[in-house]
Write an enzyme that holds these catalytic residues in place. Structure first.
Site, PDB file in Angstrom:
ATOM      1  N   TYR A 142      31.581  42.123  49.066  1.00 42.14           N
ATOM      2  CA  TYR A 142      32.481  42.462  47.952  1.00 42.14           C
ATOM      3  C   TYR A 142      33.445  41.283  47.707  1.00 42.14           C
ATOM      4  CZ  TYR A 142      36.929  44.422  46.179  1.00 42.14           C
ATOM      5  OH  TYR A 142      38.105  44.639  45.510  1.00 42.14           O
ATOM      6  N   LYS A 146      34.176  38.778  44.601  1.00 44.23           N
ATOM      7  CA  LYS A 146      35.502  38.684  43.963  1.00 44.23           C
ATOM      8  C   LYS A 146      35.912  37.205  43.854  1.00 44.23           C
ATOM      9  CE  LYS A 146      37.953  41.791  42.858  1.00 44.23           C
ATOM     10  NZ  LYS A 146      37.994  42.522  41.543  1.00 44.23           N
TER      11      LYS A 146
HETATM   12  P1  NAD Z   1      38.411  52.208  40.933  1.00 44.80           P
HETATM   13  O1  NAD Z   1      37.080  52.376  41.606  1.00 44.80           O
HETATM   14  O2  NAD Z   1      39.349  53.367  40.958  1.00 44.80           O
HETATM   15  O3  NAD Z   1      38.209  51.761  39.424  1.00 44.80           O
HETATM   16  C1  NAD Z   1      37.193  50.897  39.007  1.00 44.80           C
HETATM   17  C2  NAD Z   1      36.664  51.377  37.666  1.00 44.80           C
HETATM   18  O4  NAD Z   1      35.634  50.473  37.250  1.00 44.80           O
HETATM   19  C3  NAD Z   1      36.042  52.798  37.729  1.00 44.80           C
HETATM   20  O5  NAD Z   1      36.586  53.634  36.712  1.00 44.80           O
HETATM   21  C4  NAD Z   1      34.553  52.537  37.488  1.00 44.80           C
HETATM   22  O6  NAD Z   1      33.902  53.599  36.772  1.00 44.80           O
HETATM   23  C5  NAD Z   1      34.602  51.252  36.661  1.00 44.80           C
HETATM   24  N1  NAD Z   1      33.339  50.506  36.720  1.00 44.80           N
HETATM   25  C6  NAD Z   1      32.624  50.179  37.835  1.00 44.80           C
HETATM   26  N2  NAD Z   1      31.510  49.537  37.501  1.00 44.80           N
HETATM   27  C7  NAD Z   1      31.501  49.431  36.139  1.00 44.80           C
HETATM   28  C8  NAD Z   1      30.596  48.869  35.201  1.00 44.80           C
HETATM   29  N3  NAD Z   1      29.454  48.309  35.585  1.00 44.80           N
HETATM   30  N4  NAD Z   1      30.903  48.939  33.881  1.00 44.80           N
HETATM   31  C9  NAD Z   1      32.053  49.544  33.468  1.00 44.80           C
HETATM   32  N5  NAD Z   1      32.947  50.098  34.323  1.00 44.80           N
HETATM   33  C10 NAD Z   1      32.670  50.050  35.639  1.00 44.80           C
HETATM   34  O7  NAD Z   1      39.062  50.906  41.614  1.00 44.80           O
HETATM   35  P2  NAD Z   1      40.600  50.422  41.599  1.00 44.80           P
HETATM   36  O8  NAD Z   1      41.148  50.676  42.955  1.00 44.80           O
HETATM   37  O9  NAD Z   1      41.312  50.930  40.394  1.00 44.80           O
HETATM   38  O10 NAD Z   1      40.392  48.841  41.481  1.00 44.80           O
HETATM   39  C11 NAD Z   1      40.556  48.152  40.266  1.00 44.80           C
HETATM   40  C12 NAD Z   1      40.411  46.652  40.508  1.00 44.80           C
HETATM   41  O11 NAD Z   1      41.384  46.239  41.462  1.00 44.80           O
HETATM   42  C13 NAD Z   1      39.059  46.203  41.048  1.00 44.80           C
HETATM   43  O12 NAD Z   1      38.697  44.993  40.422  1.00 44.80           O
HETATM   44  C14 NAD Z   1      39.320  45.951  42.512  1.00 44.80           C
HETATM   45  O13 NAD Z   1      38.468  44.945  43.003  1.00 44.80           O
HETATM   46  C15 NAD Z   1      40.765  45.473  42.465  1.00 44.80           C
HETATM   47  N6  NAD Z   1      41.515  45.692  43.701  1.00 44.80           N
HETATM   48  C16 NAD Z   1      41.796  46.961  44.121  1.00 44.80           C
HETATM   49  C17 NAD Z   1      42.540  47.150  45.287  1.00 44.80           C
HETATM   50  C18 NAD Z   1      42.880  48.546  45.781  1.00 44.80           C
HETATM   51  O14 NAD Z   1      43.500  48.674  46.840  1.00 44.80           O
HETATM   52  N7  NAD Z   1      42.558  49.603  45.074  1.00 44.80           N
HETATM   53  C19 NAD Z   1      42.993  46.036  46.018  1.00 44.80           C
HETATM   54  C20 NAD Z   1      42.691  44.758  45.547  1.00 44.80           C
HETATM   55  C21 NAD Z   1      41.953  44.589  44.389  1.00 44.80           C
END
Ligand code: NAD
Length: 245
Positions: A142, A146
């Protein structure tokens, strides 16, 4: 569209996710008109222009980006998945598609949600700055995707073409409707799995409140102008001090 009106039109790719829904709510509060693009429709989403589709499909993306000047890309497969092909397809190929679709649709600014783990080599980082090198041995696939995703977005920044990009790097995000971090910790504690310490108990980890992460995204978007030093750069986002974990 009038320039001022166009500047207030944005799209959130992944707008049905945990971070995405908070971002959408704050953007609506600030008077933006918001399109949401997501592969899944969430019931919690406020009234927005919703487009369902896979971000790897440019033809599906284009209608969501029509007349939009600002795009937030915060979609990703869940980090816990072991599907390497999916990470590669969505985070790398899909991000290329997002960039192409933005340029084709005349989008001027793209804000990527990256991750602080892109610089994590397995050793604690305290007061880490953005000029730390990318991890040579990322902790998982992952994170590897990223890193590639962030490089693609930042390299696409082109003042001549009028396409500006920036990346925001949060670590563990917590807050209302968090589906992962706190619920998993609580479940593990209930099952008695929190009695082990990995290392000597001094490992550091950073958690950021979701509204601070949203604030960082909106600040970056609103300062992303051709004369701004933030163009094409990544920014770490944190609450304050990391905690011992
Ligand atoms: P999440 O899983 O709640 O949300 C991700 C969304 O992306 C979901 O609604 C999913 O349906 C959508 N998605 C996935 N694949 C897709 C595709 N092919 N086409 C369209 N939509 C798609 O995750 P989150 O926690 O809200 O994370 C959001 C971002 O933040 C991500 O890029 C993640 O890498 C980054 N991030 C999150 C955290 C954390 O702690 N949650 C930490 C660091 C970085």
């Amino acid at each position: 569209l009038h320039l001022k009106q166009r500047n207030k039109r944005c799209a959130v790719i992944g707008g049905c996710g945990f971070l995405g829904t908070h971002l959408v709510e704050k953007l609506l509060d600030r008077g933006y008109s918001v399109s949401v693009f997501d592969i899944l429709q969430s019931r919690e989403l406020p009234v927005v222009n919703f487009h369902q589709g896979d971000l790897c499909d440019k033809q599906a993306l284009l209608p969501a980006l029509k007349d939009v000047s600002l795009v937030f890309h915060c979609a990703s497969p869940p980090p816990g998945s072991d599907n390497c092909a999916l990470f590669e397809r969505v985070n790398i190929q899909g991000t290329r598609t997002v960039i192409q679709a933005c340029i084709e649709a005349g989008v001027e600014r793209l804000v990527l949600t990256s991750s602080a783990s892109v610089v994590f080599e397995g050793k604690d980082i305290k007061n880490g700055r953005e000029d730390l090198p990318y991890a040579k041995k990322p902790i998982d696939y992952y994170t590897q995707t990223k890193i590639e995703q962030e490089k693609l977005v930042l390299r696409a920044c082109d003042k001549e073409k009028g396409f500006l990009t920036v990346a925001i790097r949060p670590h563990g995000i917590f807050g209302p409707r968090d589906p992962q971090l706190v619920p998993i910790l609580v479940d593990s504690a209930r099952c008695g799995k929190m009695k082990f310490i990995i290392g000597d108990g001094t490992n550091l980890v950073d958690f950021t409140f979701v509204e601070n992460v949203v604030h960082g995204h909106i600040l970056a978007a609103e300062r992303l102008k051709p004369d701004s030093p933030i163009c094409g750069k990544p920014y770490n986002i944190t609450n304050d001090e990391p905690v011992r974990f």
